[in-house]
Design an enzyme around this catalytic site. Structure first.
Site, PDB file in Angstrom:
ATOM      1  N   GLU A 167      -9.766   3.124   2.057  1.00 60.04           N
ATOM      2  CA  GLU A 167      -8.988   2.879   1.065  1.00 60.04           C
ATOM      3  C   GLU A 167      -7.566   2.064   0.869  1.00 60.04           C
ATOM      4  O   GLU A 167      -7.434   1.744  -0.177  1.00 60.04           O
ATOM      5  CB  GLU A 167      -8.606   4.790   0.615  1.00 60.04           C
ATOM      6  CG  GLU A 167      -7.282   4.515   1.302  1.00 60.04           C
ATOM      7  CD  GLU A 167      -6.929   4.345   2.513  1.00 60.04           C
ATOM      8  OE1 GLU A 167      -5.019   4.891   3.192  1.00 60.04           O
ATOM      9  OE2 GLU A 167      -7.422   5.505   3.107  1.00 60.04           O
ATOM     10  N   LYS A 186       0.626  -1.110   0.228  1.00 59.24           N
ATOM     11  CA  LYS A 186      -0.240  -0.339   0.262  1.00 59.24           C
ATOM     12  C   LYS A 186       0.961   1.162  -0.224  1.00 59.24           C
ATOM     13  O   LYS A 186       1.854   1.648   0.822  1.00 59.24           O
ATOM     14  CB  LYS A 186      -0.992  -0.146   1.269  1.00 59.24           C
ATOM     15  CG  LYS A 186      -1.784   1.811   1.350  1.00 59.24           C
ATOM     16  CD  LYS A 186      -2.138   1.113   2.361  1.00 59.24           C
ATOM     17  CE  LYS A 186      -3.168   2.507   3.524  1.00 59.24           C
ATOM     18  NZ  LYS A 186      -3.393   2.328   4.482  1.00 59.24           N
ATOM     19  N   ARG A 212      -7.043  -1.190   1.700  1.00 60.31           N
ATOM     20  CA  ARG A 212      -7.566  -2.219   0.674  1.00 60.31           C
ATOM     21  C   ARG A 212      -7.980  -2.041  -0.363  1.00 60.31           C
ATOM     22  O   ARG A 212      -7.862  -2.813  -1.480  1.00 60.31           O
ATOM     23  CB  ARG A 212      -8.943  -2.182   1.627  1.00 60.31           C
ATOM     24  CG  ARG A 212      -9.727  -1.822   1.898  1.00 60.31           C
ATOM     25  CD  ARG A 212     -11.194  -2.323   3.078  1.00 60.31           C
ATOM     26  NE  ARG A 212     -10.399  -1.475   4.273  1.00 60.31           N
ATOM     27  CZ  ARG A 212     -10.300  -2.032   5.045  1.00 60.31           C
ATOM     28  NH1 ARG A 212     -11.982  -2.298   5.439  1.00 60.31           N
ATOM     29  NH2 ARG A 212      -9.986  -1.098   6.423  1.00 60.31           N
ATOM     30  N   ASP A 217     -12.170   6.926   3.725  1.00 63.06           N
ATOM     31  CA  ASP A 217     -10.623   6.224   4.698  1.00 63.06           C
ATOM     32  C   ASP A 217     -10.171   4.711   4.573  1.00 63.06           C
ATOM     33  O   ASP A 217      -9.021   4.891   5.198  1.00 63.06           O
ATOM     34  CB  ASP A 217     -11.012   6.750   6.115  1.00 63.06           C
ATOM     35  CG  ASP A 217      -9.615   7.151   6.679  1.00 63.06           C
ATOM     36  OD1 ASP A 217      -9.033   7.217   6.023  1.00 63.06           O
ATOM     37  OD2 ASP A 217      -9.836   7.244   8.085  1.00 63.06           O
ATOM     38  N   ASP A 255      -2.867  10.983   2.875  1.00 65.89           N
ATOM     39  CA  ASP A 255      -3.675   9.762   3.392  1.00 65.89           C
ATOM     40  C   ASP A 255      -5.122  11.304   4.352  1.00 65.89           C
ATOM     41  O   ASP A 255      -4.511  10.674   5.559  1.00 65.89           O
ATOM     42  CB  ASP A 255      -4.204   8.893   3.899  1.00 65.89           C
ATOM     43  CG  ASP A 255      -5.595   8.331   4.368  1.00 65.89           C
ATOM     44  OD1 ASP A 255      -6.443   8.481   3.777  1.00 65.89           O
ATOM     45  OD2 ASP A 255      -6.191   7.525   4.889  1.00 65.89           O
ATOM     46  N   LYS A 306     -10.473  12.693   8.091  1.00 62.01           N
ATOM     47  CA  LYS A 306      -9.308  12.761   9.647  1.00 62.01           C
ATOM     48  C   LYS A 306      -9.973  13.664  10.495  1.00 62.01           C
ATOM     49  O   LYS A 306     -10.476  15.117   9.828  1.00 62.01           O
ATOM     50  CB  LYS A 306      -8.434  12.340   9.265  1.00 62.01           C
ATOM     51  CG  LYS A 306      -8.442  10.586   8.578  1.00 62.01           C
ATOM     52  CD  LYS A 306      -7.084  10.431   8.682  1.00 62.01           C
ATOM     53  CE  LYS A 306      -6.268   8.752   7.971  1.00 62.01           C
ATOM     54  NZ  LYS A 306      -6.669   7.756   8.377  1.00 62.01           N
ATOM     55  N   ASP A 336       0.634   6.938   5.314  1.00 59.16           N
ATOM     56  CA  ASP A 336       0.125   5.711   4.605  1.00 59.16           C
ATOM     57  C   ASP A 336       0.450   5.343   3.480  1.00 59.16           C
ATOM     58  O   ASP A 336       0.516   4.380   2.939  1.00 59.16           O
ATOM     59  CB  ASP A 336      -1.456   6.341   4.509  1.00 59.16           C
ATOM     60  CG  ASP A 336      -2.083   5.679   4.878  1.00 59.16           C
ATOM     61  OD1 ASP A 336      -2.194   4.575   5.723  1.00 59.16           O
ATOM     62  OD2 ASP A 336      -2.920   5.423   4.471  1.00 59.16           O
TER      63      ASP A 336
END
Length: 507
Positions: A360, A276, A362, A358, A281, A288, A299
């Site tokens: 995201e 990933k 996956r 959020d 993010d 967030k 991230d």
């Protein structure tokens, strides 16, 4: 940092600082029990120089406890540093790795630029298992990890790095084997730090495009094949899940593909490493909270781990084919960003109902996993800072590991004895998958509050299908909140060593 290996007697080595290890062999318990520190060296001059402090009770040889002696009698070293491995039961190869890092970090603020670290020598009657080869590799890894600091952008940054690190091994050791192990440790330590340097970059300095450029430069330097794709390729491959995360940002995505093809290997497994790579993010429309959002530059730590692992693989040259894929994007909220309730079609053809933008990571991994399978990967491992739920479950002590295949995860777990990293296997199951079934499409991108790390893993399982697969949720370990004696606050580079060992298990 320049590295070297010496087999000279410790007392005869001229250096600014000589570091040796010690352990506490006291087994008694109770208020009257006193530590019994024992120096782990056979060099009589070093033992004599340290005798007074060891017998004073001032030094206990606790884990990473360090004490410095100036002008030690009988030694050519200007200083003698004793680093504790802790109680005898804790005096392992992994403690040696951290002790080397502690020695390096102890010297840095003291303007000591050259040091010698002595491999531990344990008398047979102590019953310690400290093989010279394993300790040599671990010490090299620890030294590089200890030398890294995150202060890249300070305008008045001072060079406090260690310029040379010499490992001193006993003359009785197998010199060729120790040299090989030490060289491996240098490569692995440098590769872990390479991953950390990527994770440390702020979002404005490491966009998905720049992330791809850094990976391509590394690939060119180490002999890997690489291709860096962007928006057109995502549309060509129908990567609707990956693109849905990218569509809200002005920065284009990057699909980073690295291939390691060892000479003479044309059959056997093909290992797919998928990371990933969310370079920043915000959470997208499901934005967030402002507190700690600045840390969301990390991230992409799963992607960095894969790039660091690919660097080590390229230089160590295991006899197994490997494909590395990193799905890099920004998750931003603007007028083009995806919304909760949207339905996206992944590369595999599965439709995904977006419950929370959020969730995201996956989404990009789903298409990365499908792409790795399309390129011929027979076994998969992914890494991601995926869920806060995993941190709730395991704290910042263990990372989460999931798998659909016992043999595959057993190989990974066996490698932890070498990597020294902590992963705890968590379950999968149809009952968890039921939580992410969608009424409007095939699957939802979140399954609610309960078992969040597991339902996220089940989401990825839906795309790995029956391909042997491991998912690593490194959210709790990718960023270190406080300075430790052996490693600086900031990016950890977690999973690089463990992924490497898993790959090597297929040779």
């Amino acid at each position: 940092m320049k590295t070297d290996l010496s087999f000279s007697p410790l007392a005869q080595i001229e250096t600014e600082l000589l570091a040796v290890t010690a352990t506490d062999i006291q087994t008694a318990k109770g208020p009257d029990a006193k530590p019994q520190p024992v120096l782990l060296t056979s060099d009589e001059a070093v033992r004599a120089a340290a005798a007074a402090v060891l017998s004073s009770g001032e030094y206990k040889a606790g884990t990473n406890e360090a004490i410095l002696l100036h002008a030690p009698a009988g030694l050519k070293a200007k200083r003698l540093l004793i680093v504790g491995l802790g109680k005898k039961a804790k005096a392992t190869v992994h403690a040696v790795r951290n002790a080397a890092g502690t020695a390096v970090r102890y010297t840095k603020p003291r303007a000591i630029r050259n040091l010698v670290f002595a491999l531990p020598e344990a008398p047979e009657d102590l019953g310690l298992t400290l093989p010279a080869n394993s300790c040599a590799r671990a010490a090299a890894e620890g030294a590089f990890v200890g030398d890294f600091d995150p202060d890249t952008y300070r305008s008045e940054r001072k060079d406090v790095s260690v310029h040379s690190f010499t490992l001193a091994a006993p003359a009785s050791a197998d010199q060729g084997a120790v040299q090989t192990a030490f060289n491996e440790g240098v490569i692995i330590g440098e590769s872990q730090n390479f991953a950390r340097s990527l994770v440390n970059e702020p979002g404005n300095k490491l966009t998905p495009t720049i992330f791809g450029q850094r990976a391509a430069e590394m690939a060119s330097e180490t002999g890997l094949k690489s291709e860096i794709y962007s928006t057109d390729k995502l549309h060509e491959l129908k990567m609707g899940a990956f693109w849905s995360v990218s569509q809200g940002s002005e920065e284009p995505p990057a699909l980073i593909v690295m291939k390691y093809e060892p000479e003479g290997v044309t059959d056997g497994p093909v290992l797919g490493l998928v990371g990933k790579g969310i370079t920043f993010d915000t959470g997208g429309i499901s934005i967030k909270p402002a507190d700690n959002m600045e840390k969301m530059k990390y991230d992409m730590a799963g992607g960095a781990a894969m790039i660091g692992a690919m660097r080590a693989i390229a230089l160590l040259k295991p006899k197994v084919r490997v494909i590395g894929i990193v799905c890099a994007a920004e998750n931003m909220p603007d007028g083009k960003a995806q919304k909760p309730g949207d339905v996206q079609t992944a590369m595999s053809g599965k439709t995904i109902e977006i419950i929370n933008t959020d969730a995201e990571g996956r989404l990009v991994l789903a298409d990365g996993i499908s792409y790795a399978r399309s390129l011929g990967a027979t076994h998969l491992i992914d890494a991601a800072t995926l869920t806060g739920a995993c941190v709730v479950a395991l704290g910042m002590i263990n990372a989460g590991a999931f798998s659909n295949d016992d043999t595959t995860i057993e190989k990974f777990q066996a490698g932890l004895a070498t990597s020294g990293e902590k992963f705890w296997r968590l379950p999968l199951g149809d009952e968890y998958y039921d939580q992410i079934r969608s009424d409007i499409g095939d699957i939802k991108n979140t399954g609610g509050r309960w078992g969040g790390a597991i339902t996220a893993a089940e989401f990825l399982h839906a795309f790995a299908e029956d391909t042997p697969w491991i998912h690593l949720d490194i959210a709790g370990l990718a960023w270190i909140e406080d300075n430790k004696p052996y490693i600086a606050k900031g990016p950890s580079g977690v999973a690089v060593r463990s992924i490497l060992e898993w790959v090597r298990s297929y040779e």
